[in-house]
Design a protein around this motif. Sequence first.
Motif, mmCIF file in Angstrom:
data_model
loop_
_atom_site.group_PDB
_atom_site.id
_atom_site.type_symbol
_atom_site.label_atom_id
_atom_site.label_comp_id
_atom_site.label_asym_id
_atom_site.label_seq_id
_atom_site.Cartn_x
_atom_site.Cartn_y
_atom_site.Cartn_z
ATOM 1 N N GLU A 226 0.870 -1.179 0.000
ATOM 2 C CA GLU A 226 0.000 0.000 0.000
ATOM 3 C C GLU A 226 0.903 1.224 0.000
ATOM 4 O O GLU A 226 1.995 1.189 0.561
ATOM 5 C CB GLU A 226 -0.887 0.020 1.248
ATOM 6 C CG GLU A 226 -1.906 -1.099 1.300
ATOM 7 C CD GLU A 226 -2.723 -1.041 2.583
ATOM 8 O OE1 GLU A 226 -2.730 0.013 3.242
ATOM 9 O OE2 GLU A 226 -3.328 -2.065 2.915
ATOM 10 N N LYS A 227 0.423 2.272 -0.600
ATOM 11 C CA LYS A 227 1.249 3.470 -0.702
ATOM 12 C C LYS A 227 0.586 4.602 0.069
ATOM 13 O O LYS A 227 -0.619 4.802 -0.037
ATOM 14 C CB LYS A 227 1.400 3.841 -2.187
ATOM 15 C CG LYS A 227 2.450 4.879 -2.486
ATOM 16 C CD LYS A 227 2.582 5.066 -3.991
ATOM 17 C CE LYS A 227 3.573 6.172 -4.335
ATOM 18 N NZ LYS A 227 3.638 6.398 -5.787
ATOM 19 N N GLY A 228 1.391 5.314 0.849
ATOM 20 C CA GLY A 228 0.887 6.511 1.518
ATOM 21 C C GLY A 228 1.006 7.701 0.592
ATOM 22 O O GLY A 228 0.813 7.570 -0.622
ATOM 23 N N GLY A 229 1.332 8.863 1.136
ATOM 24 C CA GLY A 229 1.472 10.025 0.266
ATOM 25 C C GLY A 229 1.673 11.306 1.046
ATOM 26 O O GLY A 229 1.657 11.326 2.282
ATOM 27 N N VAL A 230 1.866 12.365 0.273
ATOM 28 C CA VAL A 230 2.068 13.699 0.845
ATOM 29 C C VAL A 230 0.775 14.489 0.734
ATOM 30 O O VAL A 230 0.229 14.633 -0.363
ATOM 31 C CB VAL A 230 3.198 14.453 0.105
ATOM 32 C CG1 VAL A 230 3.375 15.857 0.688
ATOM 33 C CG2 VAL A 230 4.487 13.664 0.158
ATOM 34 N N GLU A 231 0.278 14.950 1.857
ATOM 35 C CA GLU A 231 -0.858 15.867 1.855
ATOM 36 C C GLU A 231 -0.289 17.265 2.033
ATOM 37 O O GLU A 231 0.112 17.654 3.137
ATOM 38 C CB GLU A 231 -1.812 15.515 3.004
ATOM 39 C CG GLU A 231 -3.005 16.441 3.119
ATOM 40 C CD GLU A 231 -3.777 16.212 4.423
ATOM 41 O OE1 GLU A 231 -4.553 17.101 4.794
ATOM 42 O OE2 GLU A 231 -3.568 15.161 5.065
ATOM 43 N N ALA A 232 -0.213 17.984 0.942
ATOM 44 C CA ALA A 232 0.405 19.316 0.994
ATOM 45 C C ALA A 232 -0.549 20.311 1.651
ATOM 46 O O ALA A 232 -1.729 20.376 1.301
ATOM 47 C CB ALA A 232 0.768 19.778 -0.402
ATOM 48 N N ILE A 233 -0.053 21.044 2.603
ATOM 49 C CA ILE A 233 -0.832 22.108 3.254
ATOM 50 C C ILE A 233 -0.348 23.460 2.749
ATOM 51 O O ILE A 233 -1.125 24.282 2.307
ATOM 52 C CB ILE A 233 -0.709 21.995 4.782
ATOM 53 C CG1 ILE A 233 -1.302 20.657 5.233
ATOM 54 C CG2 ILE A 233 -1.409 23.172 5.475
ATOM 55 C CD1 ILE A 233 -0.982 20.275 6.661
ATOM 56 N N ASP A 234 0.938 23.682 2.807
ATOM 57 C CA ASP A 234 1.526 24.900 2.258
ATOM 58 C C ASP A 234 2.919 24.556 1.737
ATOM 59 O O ASP A 234 3.926 25.061 2.248
ATOM 60 C CB ASP A 234 1.587 25.984 3.346
ATOM 61 C CG ASP A 234 2.089 27.313 2.792
ATOM 62 O OD1 ASP A 234 2.060 27.486 1.560
ATOM 63 O OD2 ASP A 234 2.530 28.160 3.588
ATOM 64 N N ASP A 235 2.960 23.658 0.772
ATOM 65 C CA ASP A 235 4.242 23.194 0.255
ATOM 66 C C ASP A 235 4.017 22.500 -1.086
ATOM 67 O O ASP A 235 2.869 22.244 -1.466
ATOM 68 C CB ASP A 235 4.901 22.216 1.244
ATOM 69 C CG ASP A 235 6.415 22.240 1.148
ATOM 70 O OD1 ASP A 235 6.948 22.773 0.155
ATOM 71 O OD2 ASP A 235 7.066 21.716 2.063
ATOM 72 N N ASP A 236 5.113 22.193 -1.760
ATOM 73 C CA ASP A 236 5.072 21.478 -3.032
ATOM 74 C C ASP A 236 5.400 20.007 -2.755
ATOM 75 O O ASP A 236 6.488 19.718 -2.242
ATOM 76 C CB ASP A 236 6.111 22.091 -3.987
ATOM 77 C CG ASP A 236 6.065 21.475 -5.373
ATOM 78 O OD1 ASP A 236 5.579 20.333 -5.512
ATOM 79 O OD2 ASP A 236 6.526 22.142 -6.312
ATOM 80 N N PRO A 237 4.495 19.087 -3.089
ATOM 81 C CA PRO A 237 4.775 17.665 -2.796
ATOM 82 C C PRO A 237 6.073 17.166 -3.408
ATOM 83 O O PRO A 237 6.683 16.223 -2.889
ATOM 84 C CB PRO A 237 3.573 16.937 -3.418
ATOM 85 C CG PRO A 237 2.506 17.953 -3.519
ATOM 86 C CD PRO A 237 3.188 19.277 -3.719
ATOM 87 N N ARG A 238 6.521 17.791 -4.493
ATOM 88 C CA ARG A 238 7.759 17.323 -5.131
ATOM 89 C C ARG A 238 8.974 17.487 -4.223
ATOM 90 O O ARG A 238 9.987 16.809 -4.405
ATOM 91 C CB ARG A 238 7.974 18.090 -6.442
ATOM 92 C CG ARG A 238 6.944 17.732 -7.509
ATOM 93 C CD ARG A 238 7.123 18.555 -8.759
ATOM 94 N NE ARG A 238 6.853 19.975 -8.501
ATOM 95 C CZ ARG A 238 6.867 20.905 -9.435
ATOM 96 N NH1 ARG A 238 7.119 20.576 -10.689
ATOM 97 N NH2 ARG A 238 6.614 22.173 -9.131
ATOM 98 N N HIS A 239 8.876 18.396 -3.249
ATOM 99 C CA HIS A 239 10.009 18.594 -2.331
ATOM 100 C C HIS A 239 10.265 17.381 -1.437
ATOM 101 O O HIS A 239 11.299 17.317 -0.767
ATOM 102 C CB HIS A 239 9.768 19.827 -1.452
ATOM 103 C CG HIS A 239 9.846 21.102 -2.226
ATOM 104 N ND1 HIS A 239 9.423 22.304 -1.711
ATOM 105 C CD2 HIS A 239 10.301 21.370 -3.471
ATOM 106 C CE1 HIS A 239 9.613 23.256 -2.620
ATOM 107 N NE2 HIS A 239 10.138 22.710 -3.684
ATOM 108 N N TYR A 240 9.324 16.441 -1.428
ATOM 109 C CA TYR A 240 9.463 15.269 -0.560
ATOM 110 C C TYR A 240 9.924 14.031 -1.344
ATOM 111 O O TYR A 240 10.205 12.997 -0.740
ATOM 112 C CB TYR A 240 8.149 15.001 0.176
ATOM 113 C CG TYR A 240 7.776 16.174 1.070
ATOM 114 C CD1 TYR A 240 8.138 16.202 2.410
ATOM 115 C CD2 TYR A 240 7.127 17.289 0.552
ATOM 116 C CE1 TYR A 240 7.839 17.290 3.212
ATOM 117 C CE2 TYR A 240 6.827 18.394 1.340
ATOM 118 C CZ TYR A 240 7.192 18.384 2.671
ATOM 119 O OH TYR A 240 6.906 19.470 3.461
#
Lengths: 327, 172
Positions: B22-36
Amino acid sequence: MTDTAMTEVLAGEPNHHGYRTFQLGEFAFERDEYFAYVRWPTGTHTMSVDAFLRAAQRDVAWNFFYGTVNFDNVVGTVNHYGNVDLFAGSFNEAYRKAELDHLENFPHEQILGTFRSMLDDWTNEGFDPFAAPEETRTAWGDKSGNNTEAITRRRVTASRMVGVPGDEPIRTDETHPVNRMFADVDQSQPEIYAEPGFEDQVCAFNLFGYLSRSDVTWNPSIVSVCKDSLYCPTTEEYILPIIHGNDRVEWFVQLSDQIEWEVADKVTGKLRARVTMKAGDVAAMPADIRHQGYSPKRSMLLVWENGSAELPELIATGKAPTYPVDI
Amino acid sequence: MELGGVGLSTYVTKFGSLLDYEKGGVEAIDDDPRHYAFSNLFEVAAGSKPWEKVVVGKNQQYVLEVIRADGTSEWRTCAHDEFALVMDGVVEIDLVALDEAIVPSDKAGSVALGGEPAGRPAGRIVARRGHMALLPANAAYRLRADEPACILLQTIFGEDTVERWSEICQTV
């Protein structure tokens, strides 16, 4: 490393709860049955003492780690590798705006010696700041003995790889029983067929089994080393007791189960993202954030660090980016 | 007073595999998901060619490579230690002590030998999920997996390292 026993620790007589009060520069630290109090010329701060001790334990065990160790959103340390900032409110927008923040820099040995002494004096018998809350007694109450053995555990730092002859040994039932939450983890070791004379070259070990026997939480230790590339796996349960502010890009590989990371701006503390990591997920933590993890079941996390001493300066001066790759 | 393990819970440790993750993920609040640079190593391996060395983690010159182990690899060697962590399946590793080092000491990452190694057999390792093996500097190694397996390799960016970040990472 300098022997911190030789550094001066300023500690008062025990208060009526039996705990000493510690002074470090213009900072003062005091505890009672439930709380730790931090005082500085322009303010005071109160923390639940169990949270304070869990945070102080990591800070001491990691030699102030990489970058910032926030005990919470007010108090913490910044490692400059040889000297350390102790701050209150310096990474809290409201404190800075009100000019109530305070920061002092200390030689590494001085602050380490004081923190070690405080941790030893304030940790009662039966309370293990490294343990998950389900696996330890409480921190509360008047002074009652100590737990020096638990708080002075030796941190594993392999020089090549765990299990290589002469390096860190693997864990066994005698030294590290399998944790209750990892009872189902396979304990078999790799099959190794080394030709005579090559026993120190033909080496392998069961990393998952090794981690399943960890008796601490949120305590990265080094198991393999490729120059400055350090594998620092750790087992996590409940909440990371500090909020780590990066001074370099840090990588996580979720080896088992799940962790949720709350990610905020390193300087302001404003939320930036929430990262959910499941087994097999890989993610970077940028160099300009702070993060805190939540692990509902004990999980295995591979923390991957670049231990280069040059990185913080490269990032601080903009010569290296704060994020890992261009996508 | 008993501490821990007393209660109603039974614990199942969840690992991933090539066929079940299973894959989680980035929930961006005030950021660019690509930074992770968020990816899943099983997903990367499932979409890779056998023995392709795909980067999932990069910190300056250092990398984490995901390798889909499937069949028998070429012989490779490296001037520095590498470490292979088997994340799924069974991987056999043959090691040969080379008569002389083939790559310069400052060469980063492994290189293919292009044939059989000249040297003495040093040994063999059979590694399963969770097992980590040393691939020692200046030895030759060859990997084999009868069924598709997944390796996470701790190494340095080399001439055969593959980057395809935009394909493997969460971008929005």
